[in-house]
Design an enzyme around this catalytic site. Structure first.
Site: not given
Length: 741
Positions: A120, A283
């Site tokens: 992020h 993920h």
């Protein structure tokens, strides 16, 4: 100000910036972003004693400013060169498995948490203007630290604080965040390419306030409906890293989500295979958190003493709320594998509302063991897009190409904002990658630049058949054209991500040579070609272009400038597609002009001084579409440009044939463009222009300093150094600008 009759008054006036209409977020996040926007914008306006806090335009002269990239603390370069990165990695690996009561680790391991932190931080980068990314450690500051996508990452940084304090100056927050994520991947068996150290920490949000939400972002890059934002913004949704994972505007439409994925990842210059590798690799680990609909609570902007306490039970562990989704992607969330792709391909997924009332996806007819697994709409989207689906199917069958793609994509996204490999430090730096646009080494023996300069001065006043020189007082003169050539080559530089500049001389290739601003520069190169041929490999095109600009400035009466040689030439124009000029002769908005200064790393004084180059040469209808000279003597560099700009009365002038609008001095054959008039209309720029108009020596000195710094801006020597530092005098005005809103 321009009157109804098209005459410019003498009184300087401010320019107008506009607020966009209110944004509409996906329903689950609308209230949080609305509060954040109010907290960011309204207090800033109040602090500046601005009563205009509502919708509509800001008043003329309203101070919307952006800052320059932070300056490294004294001793940083030496400290980071001595940093024992392996020791830092050992401390990180020890931290990963020491779960702490104040924020328990999922599955007893913080590695997925730190991967999210680095993802992020790095993923805020955007190619449109080079802003964002991990350099600067900007995630520590608002607005970025209070983005919905960064919920609870304050806890990750708090966990890292002892390591930051232990290693001090040599370990910047930007480096620590990226190293924590990279080490986390390795610790879980994932592939990594290496690590580039040397990120310089910022001391505030000046570099990235334009990412939004903020008054600066609203003025520069408005978005009418949040969730449908376009480039140059980096995300479809201000406050999220890329896009809404729930689906477009919060609706679970995989096909629409696939379009948003390609769009938003493309804004980082990430291609399809890199996109799928990053999503599938990220993920493979960890889980999402959305234990109940109550949410995470107040953001750091709203409550810095107790940010994101969590309103679900204890607010941590099984009660944590971060994204608003609740599941883990794979059965073994601490293990690197390609199971993510296998599940996408082999299982049937159905949408439903999770515990926090967000749309998410579960396995249809799931077994008890599968009920904890899930996907986002943005995951399922990879199975409906034909190109994405091919990669999902290929990597579900064969993990090896996925491993390779992820290692390279991760290094790229984590390092993109660092610029060329010459800014990287440490033994873990891999060879230069394509995205770093590497250049060859300089020639073993460089040309005698005094001899080169002498030949340039002869060419200056000798007309060539390949491009006849402009004639002034009956004499040919290429000086203004050589100045334009050097400026066009160097002014592609961006201090936001260290791309561009004249090193490489990429204006010889597409797309730069086709840019409208570069018309006739290909022929200008042909005028210089005999000099290039005479000195062979010892004289690069890049050095010749810069030296020709210097020689032309000096011949026009400018200060003598030291020349720093050793530039080399690129073999193509790669990377230039992101650097096209954002300003034109029609730009009069001072907010846009100051934004350009910030991107290039120029101060207000440096920009204003460099605009004084308009005292040289004239405009050509066949090239730019404009006509006329700025001053009475276009062969002399002087402060006449500023005196004429400030003292004459300017009238609108439509160019015959092209119909472009410029300005003409009343009763005189002197001409200006809108960016010129902006120097007069903007109070800050006008104040500097007035100094130069009154003091020619001051102008010439500051022009030489600003010109030299711009020509050498891309000559990197580590994260903070420049190979030309010992050869040139730094400009007096080099301090970062201050944010005022």
């Amino acid at each position: 100000q321009v009157s109804s009759r098209g005459t410019l008054s003498l009184a300087p006036a401010g320019l107008i910036a506009h607020h966009p209409p209110r944004r509409r977020l996906a329903p689950a996040r609308r209230w949080r972003m609305a509060r954040l926007l109010k907290l960011l914008v309204v207090p800033a306006l109040v602090a500046a004693r601005c009563p205009f806090g509502g919708e509509g335009p800001l008043p003329g002269g309203h101070p919307v400013k952006v800052g320059r990239r932070g300056v490294a603390q004294a001793g940083f370069a030496e400290a980071v060169a001595k940093l024992d990165i392996d020791a830092v990695k050992e401390d990180l690996n020890e931290l990963f498995t020491k779960s702490q009561e104040h924020w328990p680790a999922d599955f007893g391991n913080y590695a997925p948490f730190f991967l999210r932190l680095a993802w992020h931080s790095s993923g805020s980068y955007r190619i449109s203007d080079g802003r964002g990314g991990s350099e600067g450690g900007h995630q520590r500051f608002d607005p970025e630290r209070s983005w919905a996508d960064n919920t609870n990452l304050d806890k990750a940084r708090a966990l890292l604080m002892p390591i930051k304090v232990k290693y001090g100056l040599g370990l910047s927050w930007g480096d620590l965040i990226v190293l924590a994520g990279t080490t986390a991947i390795e610790s879980m068996g994932g592939p990594v390419l290496g690590f580039c150290a040397g990120r310089v920490d910022a001391v505030g949000n000046a570099d990235t306030v334009a990412l939004g939400p903020s008054a600066v972002q609203q003025a520069l890059y408005p978005c009418a409906v949040n969730g449908t934002c376009k480039t140059p913004l980096g995300s479809t949704t201000v406050g999220l890293i890329y896009l809404n994972p729930e689906g477009p505007l919060g609706e679970p439409h995989p096909a629409g989500s696939a379009k948003d994925i390609r769009d938003s990842f493309g804004r980082m210059a990430v291609n399809d295979s890199e996109t799928i590798a990053l999503i599938g690799g990220g993920h493979a680990f960890g889980k999402t958190h959305g234990a109940c609909p109550a949410g995470a609570g107040a953001s750091p902007m709203e409550d810095p003493a107790n940010p994101w306490p969590g309103k679900c039970g204890t607010g941590k562990g099984k009660d944590a709320f971060t994204s608003g989704f609740e599941f883990q992607w794979t059965p073994e969330p601490l293990k690197w594998d390609n199971v993510y792709f296998k599940q996408l391909q082999d299982l049937e997924w159905e949408k439903y509302k999770g515990p926090a009332d967000h749309w998410q996806w579960r396995i249809k007819n799931a077994s008890p063991e599968q009920q904890k697994l899930g996907m986002l709409t943005s995951d399922v989207a990879l199975t409906v897009d034909p190109e994405y689906k091919k990669l999902v199917e290929a990597w579900a069958k064969d993990q090896a190409p996925f491993d390779n793609a992820f290692a390279h994509a991760w290094y790229k996204i984590a390092t993109r904002d660092m610029g060329p490999v010459t800014r990287c430090v440490g033994k873990h730096v891999p060879p230069a990658q394509e995205f770093q646009y590497p250049l060859p080494a300089p020639a073993a023996k460089l040309a005698d630049f005094d001899e080169v300069r002498a030949k340039i001065k002869k060419v200056l006043t000798t007309s060539s058949s390949v491009l006849p020189a402009d004639v002034y007082d009956g004499k040919p003169n290429y000086g203004p054209l050589f100045v334009r050539l050097a400026w066009s080559c160097a002014s592609t530089f961006r201090q936001t991500d260290w791309l561009g500049g004249c090193n490489g001389a990429r204006l010889r290739f597409s797309p730069q040579k086709e840019w409208p601003a570069n018309v006739a520069l290909d022929k200008t190169l042909l005028v210089l070609k005999p000099i290039k041929d005479a000195f062979g490999e010892g004289l690069s095109w890049a050095d010749l272009i810069v030296l020709a600009g210097n020689a032309a400035v000096e011949a026009a009466g400018g200060r003598a400038m030291k020349f720093c040689g050793g530039r080399t030439d690129a073999s193509d124009g790669k990377g230039s597609q992101y650097l096209a000029p954002r300003l034109s002769g029609a730009t009069m908005d001072s907010v846009a002009l100051k934004n350009e200064m910030e991107i290039m790393g120029l101060s207000l004084r440096e920009w204003t001084a460099l605009m004084g180059a308009h005292s040289l040469g004239q405009m050509h209808k066949t090239r730019s579409g404009y006509e006329g000279a700025w001053t009475s003597d276009p062969t002399k560099l002087s402060n006449e440009y500023f005196r004429e700009l400030l003292l004459e009365e300017w009238e609108e002038h439509s160019v015959q044939d092209t119909k472009l609008l410029q300005y003409k001095a009343k009763g005189k054959e002197l001409y200006m463009l809108k960016p010129d008039l902006a120097l007069r209309l903007d109070p800050e720029l006008s104040a500097i222009a007035q100094e130069y108009a009154s003091d020619n020596d001051l102008f010439l000195s500051e022009f030489a300093a600003a010109w030299t710094r711009m020509m050498n801006a891309d000559r990197f020597d580590g994260p903070t150094g420049n190979v030309c530092d010992k050869a040139v005098e730094k400009p007096a005005d080099a301090a970062p600008l201050v944010i005022l809103m």
